[in-house]
Design an enzyme around this catalytic site. Structure first.
Site, PDB file in Angstrom:
ATOM      1  N   SER A  54       0.861  -1.181   0.000  1.00  0.00           N
ATOM      2  CA  SER A  54       0.000   0.000   0.000  1.00  0.00           C
ATOM      3  C   SER A  54       0.894   1.226   0.000  1.00  0.00           C
ATOM      4  CB  SER A  54      -0.874   0.006   1.258  1.00  0.00           C
ATOM      5  OG  SER A  54      -1.546   1.239   1.408  1.00  0.00           O
ATOM      6  N   TYR A  67      -1.171  -0.673  10.646  1.00  0.00           N
ATOM      7  CA  TYR A  67      -1.317  -0.902   9.213  1.00  0.00           C
ATOM      8  C   TYR A  67      -0.114  -0.351   8.453  1.00  0.00           C
ATOM      9  CZ  TYR A  67      -3.314  -1.061   4.556  1.00  0.00           C
ATOM     10  OH  TYR A  67      -3.520  -1.331   3.221  1.00  0.00           O
TER      11      TYR A  67
END
Length: 151
Positions: A54, A67
């Site tokens: 990501s 995350y």
């Protein structure tokens, strides 16, 4: 490798279990799958490992510590692995998408207008393009983001 979860909370209120679930799924799971597959990939002679990380692995944000850390770790893992196995005929890449219109995002931030975001098909197309790439080259890190921002 595209398994991923997110727990979005400030560090002070994140539980040990939440931290472990994110790191174990997004990073440790990739390690286990990769390690288990390497003997077969080496035997194949030419193969790919494509990890989906990501842009959060490079662009950090509040309440995203677990995350972001997991995706930054995945980028580092992928780049290191690429150096280890490229001479074995295994090409390793990491795809780092930005905002994608899926149900993954935190519900509280969902506005219902996802037209500006990437689609899952946009990300899949990058993966297919990698698989079609000539054997003499190795695109090792691909960032993909929406052409426009929310607005």
């Amino acid at each position: 490798n595209n398994a991923g979860i997110g727990v979005f909370a400030d560090v002070a209120s994140m539980t040990d279990g939440d931290w472990a679930r994110v790191i174990d799924t997004n990073l440790t799971g990739v390690f286990y799958c990769t390690r288990a597959s390497l003997p077969w990939l080496r035997q194949a002679g030419t193969s790919w490992i494509i990890n989906i990380a990501s842009l959060a692995g490079r662009n950090y944000f509040p309440k995203g510590a677990a995350y972001c850390a997991s995706k930054a770790g995945l980028v580092a893992f992928t780049e290191s692995l690429m150096q280890e196995v490229r001479m074995d005929g295994i090409r390793v890449s990491v795809v780092m998408p930005g905002s994608v219109a899926t149900d993954f995002g935190a519900p509280a931030s969902h506005t219902g207008d996802d037209g500006w975001k990437l689609t899952p098909e946009d990300v899949a197309e990058v993966v297919v393009d990698l698989l079609r790439h000539p054997a003499r080259s190795l695109p090792s890190k691909i960032e993909i983001r929406p052409a426009k921002t929310q607005g």
